[in-house]
Design a protein around this motif. Structure first.
Motif, PDB file in Angstrom:
ATOM      1  N   ALA A  69       0.857  -1.199   0.000  1.00 38.88           N
ATOM      2  CA  ALA A  69       0.000   0.000   0.000  1.00 38.88           C
ATOM      3  C   ALA A  69       0.885   1.238   0.000  1.00 38.88           C
ATOM      4  CB  ALA A  69      -0.925  -0.019   1.203  1.00 38.88           C
ATOM      5  N   LYS A  70       1.217   1.715  -1.183  1.00 41.92           N
ATOM      6  CA  LYS A  70       2.161   2.830  -1.306  1.00 41.92           C
ATOM      7  C   LYS A  70       1.572   3.940  -2.174  1.00 41.92           C
ATOM      8  CE  LYS A  70       5.979  -0.467  -0.981  1.00 41.92           C
ATOM      9  NZ  LYS A  70       7.163  -1.066  -1.655  1.00 41.92           N
ATOM     10  N   ILE A  71       1.966   5.171  -1.852  1.00 39.15           N
ATOM     11  CA  ILE A  71       1.567   6.297  -2.677  1.00 39.15           C
ATOM     12  C   ILE A  71       2.822   6.975  -3.206  1.00 39.15           C
ATOM     13  CG2 ILE A  71      -0.590   6.665  -1.405  1.00 39.15           C
ATOM     14  CD1 ILE A  71       0.753   9.095  -0.100  1.00 39.15           C
ATOM     15  N   SER A  72       2.662   7.757  -4.236  1.00 36.92           N
ATOM     16  CA  SER A  72       3.789   8.437  -4.875  1.00 36.92           C
ATOM     17  C   SER A  72       4.343   9.557  -3.995  1.00 36.92           C
ATOM     18  CB  SER A  72       3.339   9.025  -6.217  1.00 36.92           C
ATOM     19  OG  SER A  72       4.321   9.894  -6.748  1.00 36.92           O
ATOM     20  N   VAL A  73       5.651   9.777  -4.093  1.00 39.05           N
ATOM     21  CA  VAL A  73       6.255  10.912  -3.393  1.00 39.05           C
ATOM     22  C   VAL A  73       5.798  12.233  -4.005  1.00 39.05           C
ATOM     23  CG1 VAL A  73       8.285   9.643  -2.612  1.00 39.05           C
ATOM     24  CG2 VAL A  73       8.342  10.785  -4.839  1.00 39.05           C
ATOM     25  N   PHE A  74       5.146  12.169  -5.175  1.00 39.01           N
ATOM     26  CA  PHE A  74       4.609  13.370  -5.809  1.00 39.01           C
ATOM     27  C   PHE A  74       3.144  13.618  -5.427  1.00 39.01           C
ATOM     28  CE2 PHE A  74       8.300  12.589  -8.454  1.00 39.01           C
ATOM     29  CZ  PHE A  74       8.767  13.872  -8.723  1.00 39.01           C
ATOM     30  N   ASP A  75       2.601  12.782  -4.546  1.00 38.61           N
ATOM     31  CA  ASP A  75       1.227  12.976  -4.102  1.00 38.61           C
ATOM     32  C   ASP A  75       1.158  14.244  -3.245  1.00 38.61           C
ATOM     33  OD1 ASP A  75      -1.236  12.770  -2.443  1.00 38.61           O
ATOM     34  OD2 ASP A  75      -1.429  10.832  -3.450  1.00 38.61           O
ATOM     35  N   HIS A  76       0.229  15.125  -3.563  1.00 41.06           N
ATOM     36  CA  HIS A  76       0.122  16.396  -2.845  1.00 41.06           C
ATOM     37  C   HIS A  76      -0.358  16.228  -1.404  1.00 41.06           C
ATOM     38  CE1 HIS A  76       0.374  19.690  -6.129  1.00 41.06           C
ATOM     39  NE2 HIS A  76       1.201  18.689  -6.384  1.00 41.06           N
ATOM     40  N   GLY A  77      -0.929  15.073  -1.095  1.00 41.50           N
ATOM     41  CA  GLY A  77      -1.258  14.807   0.297  1.00 41.50           C
ATOM     42  C   GLY A  77      -0.006  14.710   1.142  1.00 41.50           C
ATOM     43  N   LEU A  78       1.045  14.113   0.569  1.00 43.58           N
ATOM     44  CA  LEU A  78       2.334  14.005   1.247  1.00 43.58           C
ATOM     45  C   LEU A  78       3.120  15.317   1.152  1.00 43.58           C
ATOM     46  CD1 LEU A  78       4.701  12.426   2.547  1.00 43.58           C
ATOM     47  CD2 LEU A  78       5.298  11.644   0.244  1.00 43.58           C
ATOM     48  N   LEU A  79       3.141  15.916  -0.027  1.00 49.51           N
ATOM     49  CA  LEU A  79       3.956  17.112  -0.239  1.00 49.51           C
ATOM     50  C   LEU A  79       3.429  18.338   0.494  1.00 49.51           C
ATOM     51  CD1 LEU A  79       4.729  16.807  -4.065  1.00 49.51           C
ATOM     52  CD2 LEU A  79       6.340  16.500  -2.181  1.00 49.51           C
ATOM     53  N   TYR A  80       2.097  18.472   0.556  1.00 44.59           N
ATOM     54  CA  TYR A  80       1.525  19.707   1.097  1.00 44.59           C
ATOM     55  C   TYR A  80       0.422  19.501   2.134  1.00 44.59           C
ATOM     56  CZ  TYR A  80       3.949  21.408  -3.034  1.00 44.59           C
ATOM     57  OH  TYR A  80       4.913  21.675  -3.978  1.00 44.59           O
ATOM     58  N   GLY A  81       0.177  18.262   2.519  1.00 45.19           N
ATOM     59  CA  GLY A  81      -0.928  18.018   3.445  1.00 45.19           C
ATOM     60  C   GLY A  81      -2.264  18.336   2.813  1.00 45.19           C
ATOM     61  N   ASP A  82      -2.342  18.177   1.487  1.00 42.13           N
ATOM     62  CA  ASP A  82      -3.531  18.550   0.718  1.00 42.13           C
ATOM     63  C   ASP A  82      -4.455  17.344   0.600  1.00 42.13           C
ATOM     64  OD1 ASP A  82      -5.403  19.595  -0.970  1.00 42.13           O
ATOM     65  OD2 ASP A  82      -4.014  20.115  -2.574  1.00 42.13           O
ATOM     66  N   GLY A  83      -5.419  17.302   1.466  1.00 46.65           N
ATOM     67  CA  GLY A  83      -6.363  16.200   1.467  1.00 46.65           C
ATOM     68  C   GLY A  83      -7.201  16.234   2.733  1.00 46.65           C
ATOM     69  N   VAL A  84      -8.100  15.272   2.868  1.00 45.70           N
ATOM     70  CA  VAL A  84      -8.989  15.212   4.027  1.00 45.70           C
ATOM     71  C   VAL A  84      -9.065  13.774   4.529  1.00 45.70           C
ATOM     72  CG1 VAL A  84     -10.380  17.208   3.344  1.00 45.70           C
ATOM     73  CG2 VAL A  84     -11.008  14.929   2.512  1.00 45.70           C
ATOM     74  N   PHE A  85      -9.545  13.614   5.757  1.00 46.39           N
ATOM     75  CA  PHE A  85      -9.619  12.269   6.331  1.00 46.39           C
ATOM     76  C   PHE A  85     -10.762  12.174   7.324  1.00 46.39           C
ATOM     77  CE2 PHE A  85      -7.442  14.360   9.779  1.00 46.39           C
ATOM     78  CZ  PHE A  85      -7.770  13.631  10.909  1.00 46.39           C
ATOM     79  N   GLU A  86     -11.071  10.947   7.684  1.00 45.97           N
ATOM     80  CA  GLU A  86     -12.019  10.649   8.754  1.00 45.97           C
ATOM     81  C   GLU A  86     -11.465   9.515   9.601  1.00 45.97           C
ATOM     82  OE1 GLU A  86     -15.065  11.595  10.069  1.00 45.97           O
ATOM     83  OE2 GLU A  86     -14.847  13.406   8.864  1.00 45.97           O
ATOM     84  N   GLY A  87     -11.685   9.583  10.898  1.00 48.43           N
ATOM     85  CA  GLY A  87     -11.421   8.470  11.802  1.00 48.43           C
ATOM     86  C   GLY A  87     -12.764   7.927  12.260  1.00 48.43           C
ATOM     87  N   ILE A  88     -12.966   6.635  12.155  1.00 45.88           N
ATOM     88  CA  ILE A  88     -14.266   6.014  12.404  1.00 45.88           C
ATOM     89  C   ILE A  88     -14.044   4.773  13.268  1.00 45.88           C
ATOM     90  CG2 ILE A  88     -16.402   5.203  11.306  1.00 45.88           C
ATOM     91  CD1 ILE A  88     -15.345   6.417   8.659  1.00 45.88           C
ATOM     92  N   ARG A  89     -14.992   4.461  14.152  1.00 44.32           N
ATOM     93  CA  ARG A  89     -14.842   3.299  15.023  1.00 44.32           C
ATOM     94  C   ARG A  89     -15.749   2.140  14.605  1.00 44.32           C
ATOM     95  NH1 ARG A  89     -11.780   4.066  19.902  1.00 44.32           N
ATOM     96  NH2 ARG A  89     -12.333   1.915  20.373  1.00 44.32           N
ATOM     97  N   ILE A  90     -15.255   0.938  14.889  1.00 47.84           N
ATOM     98  CA  ILE A  90     -16.022  -0.288  14.688  1.00 47.84           C
ATOM     99  C   ILE A  90     -16.275  -0.890  16.064  1.00 47.84           C
ATOM    100  CG2 ILE A  90     -16.110  -2.530  13.502  1.00 47.84           C
ATOM    101  CD1 ILE A  90     -13.342  -1.239  12.161  1.00 47.84           C
ATOM    102  N   TYR A  91     -17.531  -1.164  16.350  1.00 50.18           N
ATOM    103  CA  TYR A  91     -17.895  -1.797  17.613  1.00 50.18           C
ATOM    104  C   TYR A  91     -18.781  -3.012  17.335  1.00 50.18           C
ATOM    105  CZ  TYR A  91     -16.644   2.692  19.866  1.00 50.18           C
ATOM    106  OH  TYR A  91     -15.996   3.828  20.304  1.00 50.18           O
ATOM    107  N   ASN A  92     -18.370  -4.154  17.839  1.00 50.99           N
ATOM    108  CA  ASN A  92     -19.226  -5.334  17.790  1.00 50.99           C
ATOM    109  C   ASN A  92     -19.734  -5.625  16.373  1.00 50.99           C
ATOM    110  OD1 ASN A  92     -20.540  -7.503  19.056  1.00 50.99           O
ATOM    111  ND2 ASN A  92     -22.422  -6.326  19.338  1.00 50.99           N
ATOM    112  N   GLY A  93     -18.847  -5.468  15.386  1.00 52.49           N
ATOM    113  CA  GLY A  93     -19.212  -5.772  14.006  1.00 52.49           C
ATOM    114  C   GLY A  93     -20.071  -4.714  13.330  1.00 52.49           C
TER     115      GLY A  93
END
Length: 295
Positions: A19-43
């Protein structure tokens, strides 16, 4: 982390080592992107729909075109959990701007990249949930909301990381971050609540606080308990003199705070309302959510 962990990466489930991304990905170069943290409980994936709506709103706010439809993203998330046979854990869903040139121009990134991690997480030691956290005031301030909306969960978390470093160097797990006016905003990764004279308060999102999914769930539970929460502008004085204090977050869940800037909060132990709320949240989290279909 399991050696057999499978990661969703742009339409495929691949081993973690691949699972690799390019060193030219702007998420890596500039923090350009978004994310979510989500929980799993009991399936079940807790409040998946709400998390995905926030993810797409964040992407829209930064002019990031998500390469998957809402339904495709939901399926990819559930499939990643099922592929790892994970019944309790944590999901990190990330959308980067994608591969582009060595320049800020996001329009030189033809297509965004999506990866989904489903694994385990432990944010605080188990004893902190029983005895409570100690907090400090972080010198690092939250950015002005007119510069960067706190509602955008961007990949650039350096502001929070610098505040977290202050906490760890002070021997604490968490700290209170103030906004540029000196009012309480949030913690480095959690929302903050206080109880005073039987009433519950939390900073408004206008103070720079993220409108957390767990924050919303807790406010709903408080209303059911007959202790509705009021959004109110807070100073450090309000936390110093509170009867109880607790933090909420996807990874943190609900956790008491018992000391702030070396001052005990209340009697210095987790309060009764906080303890009852923690129990109710566990019941809610383990009994609701989008079910995962396992093989």
């Amino acid at each position: 982390m399991s050696a057999n962990l499978l990661i969703y990466l742009d339409g495929k489930l691949v081993p973690e080592s691949e699972a690799k991304i390019s060193v030219f990905d702007h998420g890596l170069l500039y923090g350009d992107g978004v994310f979510e943290g989500i929980r799993i409980y009991n399936g079940r994936v807790f409040r998946l729909t709400e998390h995905l709506h926030r993810l797409y709103d964040c992407a829209k706010a930064i002019c990031l075109t998500v390469p998957l439809s809402f339904e495709e993203m939901e399926k990819a998330t559930l499939d990643t959990v099922a592929a790892n046979n994970l019944r309790d854990g944590y999901i990190r869903l990330v959308i980067t701007r994608g591969v582009g040139s060595l320049g800020l121009n996001p329009y030189q990134c033809p297509k965004a990249s999506v990866f989904i991690i489903a694994s385990s997480i432990t944010l605080y030691p188990a004893e902190r949930y029983e005895k409570g956290l100690e907090l400090i005031t972080c010198g690092t301030r939250r950015p002005n909301s007119s510069a960067l909306s706190p509602q955008v969960k961007s990949l650039n978390y350096l502001n929070n990381i610098m505040a977290k470093i202050e906490c760890l160097q002070a021997g604490c797990d968490e700290g209170i971050m103030l906004n540029d006016q000196g009012f309480v905003s949030e913690c480095t990764g959690d929302n903050v609540f206080i109880v005073k004279n039987g009433k519950v308060f939390t900073p408004p999102v206008s103070s720079g606080a993220l409108d957390g999914i767990t924050r919303r769930a807790v406010m709903e539970l408080l209303a059911e308990m007959g202790s509705p929460c009021t959004e109110a502008v807070m100073t450090r004085f309000d936390i110093y003199t509170a009867d109880e204090c607790f933090l909420t977050g996807t990874a943190a869940e609900v956790i008491p705070a018992v000391k702030y800037d070396r001052r005990p909060i209340g009697d210095g132990t987790p309060g009764k309302l906080t303890q009852e709320l923690t129990k109710r949240f566990k019941v809610l989290a383990n009994s609701t959510g989008t079910p995962v279909t396992y093989a």
